[in-house]
Design a protein around this motif. Sequence first.
Motif, PDB file in Angstrom:
ATOM      1  N   PHE A  86       0.828  -1.209   0.000  1.00 34.84           N
ATOM      2  CA  PHE A  86       0.000   0.000   0.000  1.00 34.84           C
ATOM      3  C   PHE A  86       0.867   1.265   0.000  1.00 34.84           C
ATOM      4  O   PHE A  86       0.552   2.237  -0.693  1.00 34.84           O
ATOM      5  N   PHE A  87       1.947   1.242   0.768  1.00 33.26           N
ATOM      6  CA  PHE A  87       2.811   2.427   0.843  1.00 33.26           C
ATOM      7  C   PHE A  87       3.475   2.701  -0.504  1.00 33.26           C
ATOM      8  O   PHE A  87       3.484   3.847  -0.985  1.00 33.26           O
ATOM      9  N   ILE A 128      -2.606   9.409  -1.177  1.00 30.42           N
ATOM     10  CA  ILE A 128      -2.747   9.729   0.249  1.00 30.42           C
ATOM     11  C   ILE A 128      -3.561   8.663   0.964  1.00 30.42           C
ATOM     12  O   ILE A 128      -3.224   8.239   2.077  1.00 30.42           O
ATOM     13  N   VAL A 129      -4.640   8.186   0.330  1.00 31.32           N
ATOM     14  CA  VAL A 129      -5.488   7.152   0.940  1.00 31.32           C
ATOM     15  C   VAL A 129      -4.694   5.875   1.173  1.00 31.32           C
ATOM     16  O   VAL A 129      -4.764   5.254   2.248  1.00 31.32           O
ATOM     17  N   GLY A 163       0.971   3.951  -2.859  1.00 35.77           N
ATOM     18  CA  GLY A 163       0.636   5.340  -2.591  1.00 35.77           C
ATOM     19  C   GLY A 163       1.662   6.304  -3.153  1.00 35.77           C
ATOM     20  O   GLY A 163       1.316   7.329  -3.739  1.00 35.77           O
ATOM     21  N   VAL A 164       2.945   5.968  -2.980  1.00 35.33           N
ATOM     22  CA  VAL A 164       4.005   6.834  -3.512  1.00 35.33           C
ATOM     23  C   VAL A 164       3.930   6.895  -5.031  1.00 35.33           C
ATOM     24  O   VAL A 164       4.030   7.974  -5.636  1.00 35.33           O
ATOM     25  N   LEU A 165       3.723   5.735  -5.675  1.00 39.02           N
ATOM     26  CA  LEU A 165       3.631   5.713  -7.139  1.00 39.02           C
ATOM     27  C   LEU A 165       2.418   6.495  -7.631  1.00 39.02           C
ATOM     28  O   LEU A 165       2.482   7.177  -8.658  1.00 39.02           O
ATOM     29  N   VAL A 197      -3.870   4.179   4.802  1.00 33.68           N
ATOM     30  CA  VAL A 197      -4.279   2.809   5.136  1.00 33.68           C
ATOM     31  C   VAL A 197      -3.083   2.008   5.658  1.00 33.68           C
ATOM     32  O   VAL A 197      -3.180   1.260   6.644  1.00 33.68           O
ATOM     33  N   ALA A 198      -1.941   2.164   4.993  1.00 32.84           N
ATOM     34  CA  ALA A 198      -0.728   1.480   5.456  1.00 32.84           C
ATOM     35  C   ALA A 198      -0.348   1.933   6.866  1.00 32.84           C
ATOM     36  O   ALA A 198      -0.009   1.117   7.733  1.00 32.84           O
TER      37      ALA A 198
END
Length: 258
Positions: free
Chosen positions: A28-29, A45-46, A32-34, A50-51
């Motif tokens: 998830f992290f 951001i979501v 999110g960055v990608l 969540v992570a």
Amino acid sequence: MSDAQGPSTDQQFAVVSRRIVFVVGSIFFVGGVLSILNDQLLLGIVLILVAAAGVVWRGMWTYRRGQRALADRERAEVPDGPVRAVGAAAPVEDVVAQLVGMNSDGLPYQIDATRSPDGVRVTVQWKHEEMRWQTLFVRGSQAYAWRMEVDLDPTKAQYRFVEHSGKASVRAAAGPLGATAYGNWTWQKGKTSGGTSASFVEGADGQVHVVGQTGTRTSWEGAVVIKPADAKVPVFTVLRNNGWRPPRDWSGARLFEK
């Protein structure tokens, strides 16, 4: 905390949940960055939140387990007897006998008394609290110390006290980029109110060694904690029940007796 030889249900859940949080949280992290790099700001951001929520939940679960285990510690039994009024205080010998009489092998602290030039000094010393652990890449230790000195003045039936608190932390880690290590030691003198020093650890790839009042215990998890109120409340309850007071007794001063 449990010392069972085989893996318990809690231990199995701890291992599985830790792996799930690590793997899913990493996915998830990174996602999110990608997403943020691809101008999908809200989605990124979501995913990162969540992570982070998974990591926080896993940490709180470990913390609650440690708190439940530590809540089972033995508590001092305050002696029964009539409550004396100020001005009709019990002799210092009776007070000292009641304080020292609360000692028990199961208590995390020891109460001792010695003669001083001005009366009697009562020392409340927390027994050794240290935890050492080693996993695949990390080795660490955490130790806490606490001592309270209560000076009794038999001529006025008054007491004064001061606390000494200390902690020491050591961490060493090895990884692809090399090894790192650091240590931290602090010692404070003064008075505290309602404070707690605690550490909770799970050993994913190694063992956790806890040194406490009953000796050294080895397990897959461990906890060390010092809660001064557990010792201060019974000590000052005995003193006040026997008609003893500090030189300046007011509500603010009494906060430091908890």
